[in-house]
Write a protein that holds these residues in place. Structure first.
Motif, PDB file in Angstrom:
ATOM      1  N   THR A 167      12.334  60.636  -3.534  1.00 53.63           N
ATOM      2  CA  THR A 167      12.525  61.850  -2.757  1.00 53.63           C
ATOM      3  C   THR A 167      13.998  62.035  -2.431  1.00 53.63           C
ATOM      4  OG1 THR A 167      11.879  63.014  -0.716  1.00 53.63           O
ATOM      5  CG2 THR A 167      12.179  60.644  -0.554  1.00 53.63           C
ATOM      6  N   GLY A 168      14.384  63.269  -2.202  1.00 54.98           N
ATOM      7  CA  GLY A 168      15.715  63.571  -1.714  1.00 54.98           C
ATOM      8  C   GLY A 168      15.695  63.955  -0.252  1.00 54.98           C
ATOM      9  N   ASP A 169      14.509  63.914   0.364  1.00 56.19           N
ATOM     10  CA  ASP A 169      14.312  64.310   1.756  1.00 56.19           C
ATOM     11  C   ASP A 169      14.097  63.067   2.614  1.00 56.19           C
ATOM     12  OD1 ASP A 169      13.554  65.275   4.191  1.00 56.19           O
ATOM     13  OD2 ASP A 169      11.868  66.466   3.474  1.00 56.19           O
ATOM     14  N   PRO A 170      15.056  62.716   3.460  1.00 53.85           N
ATOM     15  CA  PRO A 170      14.911  61.514   4.290  1.00 53.85           C
ATOM     16  C   PRO A 170      13.642  61.524   5.143  1.00 53.85           C
ATOM     17  CG  PRO A 170      17.173  62.300   4.363  1.00 53.85           C
ATOM     18  CD  PRO A 170      16.369  63.357   3.662  1.00 53.85           C
ATOM     19  N   ASP A 171      13.234  62.700   5.645  1.00 52.37           N
ATOM     20  CA  ASP A 171      12.019  62.765   6.459  1.00 52.37           C
ATOM     21  C   ASP A 171      10.783  62.416   5.635  1.00 52.37           C
ATOM     22  OD1 ASP A 171      13.333  63.470   8.815  1.00 52.37           O
ATOM     23  OD2 ASP A 171      13.306  65.601   8.307  1.00 52.37           O
ATOM     24  N   HIS A 172      10.796  62.775   4.369  1.00 50.23           N
ATOM     25  CA  HIS A 172       9.674  62.469   3.486  1.00 50.23           C
ATOM     26  C   HIS A 172       9.634  60.983   3.131  1.00 50.23           C
ATOM     27  CE1 HIS A 172       7.497  63.179  -0.576  1.00 50.23           C
ATOM     28  NE2 HIS A 172       6.612  63.008   0.387  1.00 50.23           N
ATOM     29  N   ALA A 173      10.796  60.332   3.172  1.00 55.00           N
ATOM     30  CA  ALA A 173      10.874  58.926   2.783  1.00 55.00           C
ATOM     31  C   ALA A 173       9.983  58.045   3.655  1.00 55.00           C
ATOM     32  CB  ALA A 173      12.323  58.451   2.869  1.00 55.00           C
ATOM     33  N   LEU A 174       9.933  58.342   4.929  1.00 54.33           N
ATOM     34  CA  LEU A 174       9.115  57.544   5.845  1.00 54.33           C
ATOM     35  C   LEU A 174       7.648  57.592   5.439  1.00 54.33           C
ATOM     36  CD1 LEU A 174       9.271  55.862   8.465  1.00 54.33           C
ATOM     37  CD2 LEU A 174       8.850  57.976   9.729  1.00 54.33           C
ATOM     38  N   ALA A 175       7.163  58.785   5.107  1.00 54.37           N
ATOM     39  CA  ALA A 175       5.768  58.940   4.686  1.00 54.37           C
ATOM     40  C   ALA A 175       5.507  58.200   3.379  1.00 54.37           C
ATOM     41  CB  ALA A 175       5.425  60.420   4.538  1.00 54.37           C
ATOM     42  N   LEU A 176       6.473  58.228   2.458  1.00 51.73           N
ATOM     43  CA  LEU A 176       6.294  57.539   1.175  1.00 51.73           C
ATOM     44  C   LEU A 176       6.201  56.028   1.359  1.00 51.73           C
ATOM     45  CD1 LEU A 176       8.727  59.513  -1.188  1.00 51.73           C
ATOM     46  CD2 LEU A 176       6.233  59.653  -1.073  1.00 51.73           C
ATOM     47  N   LEU A 177       7.022  55.484   2.240  1.00 51.77           N
ATOM     48  CA  LEU A 177       6.965  54.038   2.470  1.00 51.77           C
ATOM     49  C   LEU A 177       5.635  53.637   3.094  1.00 51.77           C
ATOM     50  CD1 LEU A 177      10.564  53.147   3.729  1.00 51.77           C
ATOM     51  CD2 LEU A 177       9.589  52.845   1.471  1.00 51.77           C
ATOM     52  N   ARG A 178       5.138  54.444   3.993  1.00 54.83           N
ATOM     53  CA  ARG A 178       3.845  54.141   4.601  1.00 54.83           C
ATOM     54  C   ARG A 178       2.712  54.253   3.581  1.00 54.83           C
ATOM     55  NH1 ARG A 178       4.969  57.505  10.157  1.00 54.83           N
ATOM     56  NH2 ARG A 178       5.642  55.743  11.447  1.00 54.83           N
ATOM     57  N   GLU A 179       2.822  55.227   2.696  1.00 53.17           N
ATOM     58  CA  GLU A 179       1.751  55.449   1.714  1.00 53.17           C
ATOM     59  C   GLU A 179       1.746  54.379   0.628  1.00 53.17           C
ATOM     60  OE1 GLU A 179       0.491  58.708  -1.744  1.00 53.17           O
ATOM     61  OE2 GLU A 179       2.089  59.195  -0.297  1.00 53.17           O
ATOM     62  N   HIS A 180       2.918  54.062   0.084  1.00 55.62           N
ATOM     63  CA  HIS A 180       2.973  53.194  -1.096  1.00 55.62           C
ATOM     64  C   HIS A 180       3.228  51.717  -0.769  1.00 55.62           C
ATOM     65  CE1 HIS A 180       2.833  56.464  -4.032  1.00 55.62           C
ATOM     66  NE2 HIS A 180       3.607  57.149  -3.212  1.00 55.62           N
ATOM     67  N   ARG A 181       3.773  51.410   0.399  1.00 59.79           N
ATOM     68  CA  ARG A 181       4.098  50.023   0.770  1.00 59.79           C
ATOM     69  C   ARG A 181       4.796  49.290  -0.388  1.00 59.79           C
ATOM     70  NH1 ARG A 181       1.775  48.706   5.525  1.00 59.79           N
ATOM     71  NH2 ARG A 181       0.112  50.068   6.298  1.00 59.79           N
ATOM     72  N   ARG A 231      17.625  52.163   9.809  1.00 60.82           N
ATOM     73  CA  ARG A 231      17.337  51.826  11.208  1.00 60.82           C
ATOM     74  C   ARG A 231      16.107  52.580  11.703  1.00 60.82           C
ATOM     75  NH1 ARG A 231      23.078  51.178  11.332  1.00 60.82           N
ATOM     76  NH2 ARG A 231      23.440  53.419  11.555  1.00 60.82           N
ATOM     77  N   ARG A 232      15.929  53.796  11.231  1.00 62.70           N
ATOM     78  CA  ARG A 232      14.733  54.566  11.600  1.00 62.70           C
ATOM     79  C   ARG A 232      13.478  53.892  11.052  1.00 62.70           C
ATOM     80  NH1 ARG A 232      13.484  60.767   9.650  1.00 62.70           N
ATOM     81  NH2 ARG A 232      11.379  60.918  10.527  1.00 62.70           N
ATOM     82  N   PHE A 233      13.543  53.427   9.800  1.00 56.36           N
ATOM     83  CA  PHE A 233      12.406  52.696   9.218  1.00 56.36           C
ATOM     84  C   PHE A 233      12.047  51.500  10.087  1.00 56.36           C
ATOM     85  CE2 PHE A 233      13.861  53.955   4.656  1.00 56.36           C
ATOM     86  CZ  PHE A 233      13.353  55.236   4.840  1.00 56.36           C
ATOM     87  N   ARG A 234      13.065  50.720  10.460  1.00 56.47           N
ATOM     88  CA  ARG A 234      12.816  49.511  11.241  1.00 56.47           C
ATOM     89  C   ARG A 234      12.221  49.853  12.609  1.00 56.47           C
ATOM     90  NH1 ARG A 234      13.133  48.017   6.642  1.00 56.47           N
ATOM     91  NH2 ARG A 234      14.742  46.641   5.805  1.00 56.47           N
ATOM     92  N   ALA A 235      12.711  50.922  13.218  1.00 53.41           N
ATOM     93  CA  ALA A 235      12.172  51.334  14.515  1.00 53.41           C
ATOM     94  C   ALA A 235      10.706  51.740  14.413  1.00 53.41           C
ATOM     95  CB  ALA A 235      12.996  52.497  15.080  1.00 53.41           C
ATOM     96  N   GLU A 236      10.315  52.201  13.224  1.00 48.60           N
ATOM     97  CA  GLU A 236       8.929  52.605  12.993  1.00 48.60           C
ATOM     98  C   GLU A 236       8.068  51.427  12.542  1.00 48.60           C
ATOM     99  OE1 GLU A 236       7.449  55.520  13.434  1.00 48.60           O
ATOM    100  OE2 GLU A 236       9.212  56.678  14.044  1.00 48.60           O
TER     101      GLU A 236
END
Length: 230
Positions: free
Chosen positions: A37-51, A71-76
């Motif tokens: 993705t090129g969208d940082p906001d979408h990246a969080l959802a992708l990491l949760r979905e695909h692990r 840092r946002r990933f880690r906070a989540e």
């Protein structure tokens, strides 16, 4: 049984870079990009979905930067290992990335085979730095230590057991847990447990910080030894 492929999520705002790296990984390695993705906001959802096993982040993106996103990933609560892939060869960016706990710092002008090899090493738990950045990394580690004074570092090192000090030395060389286990003839799980204890005792958050700590402690000890012989 054959090991499953290393699964990667790629975050870069340039479609050409995303597509090129995805094709390179697909056709010239056993790894695969499961999402990009090129969208940082979408990246969080992708990491949760695909692990995935690894996330590759661009350092500079219009909406944010790769380290802020990490840092946002880690906070989540997402602890996916991260590699920075960037055009920046600035020492300050390398230092900031290592402090953030990344597994790798790669440059976009690296040879494709070097990129693939470095990504694979990072996925195995090793520290992977672009060859053009290794001198800057060495200079950074040899610069005057920051943080705890040398006496405090010595006290923290003294709190480690002999086995933990052995493992810290291997960590400082960028070796993976599996490589350390082979070298010391102990199990992989035992190494993982020792690394957790080392990080807790040294009040550090990542094995990269532990490696820097060990190198700084060794450098401080060498400097003290030289001054005593004068």
């Amino acid at each position: 049984m054959e090991a499953p492929p290393i699964r990667i999520v790629l975050v870069d705002d340039h479609a050409l870079c995303r597509n090129g790296l995805t094709d390179l990984i697909a056709h010239r390695s056993p790894m695969r990009v499961v999402a990009s993705t090129g969208d940082p906001d979408h990246a969080l959802a992708l990491l949760r979905e695909h692990r995935p096993d690894l996330v590759i982040l661009d350092l500079r993106m219009p909406a944010t930067d790769g380290l802020s996103l990490l840092r946002r990933f880690r906070a989540e609560g997402i602890d996916t290992p991260a590699v920075i892939l960037t055009m920046s060869d600035a020492e300050a960016d390398l230092a900031a990335a290592l402090r953030a706990g990344v597994r790798g710092y790669l440059l976009k002008d690296m040879d494709p085979e070097e990129v693939l090899g470095a990504i694979a090493r990072a996925a195995r738990g090793e520290l992977a730095v672009a060859p053009a950045m290794t001198l800057k990394l060495a200079q950074m580690l040899q610069s005057p230590a920051t943080g705890a004074p040398a006496t405090d570092k010595a006290g923290l090192i003294a709190s480690l057991t002999e086995r933990e000090r052995q493992i810290l030395e291997h960590v400082s060389r960028g070796e993976s847990n599996k490589a350390i286990a082979r070298a010391l003839d102990i199990s992989h799980d035992t190494v993982k447990l020792h690394v957790r204890h080392i990080l807790a005792k040294l009040n550090l958050s990542s094995r990269v910080e532990a490696a820097v700590f060990a190198v700084e402690h060794r450098a401080a000890g060498d400097a003290a030894g030289r001054s005593e012989t004068r």
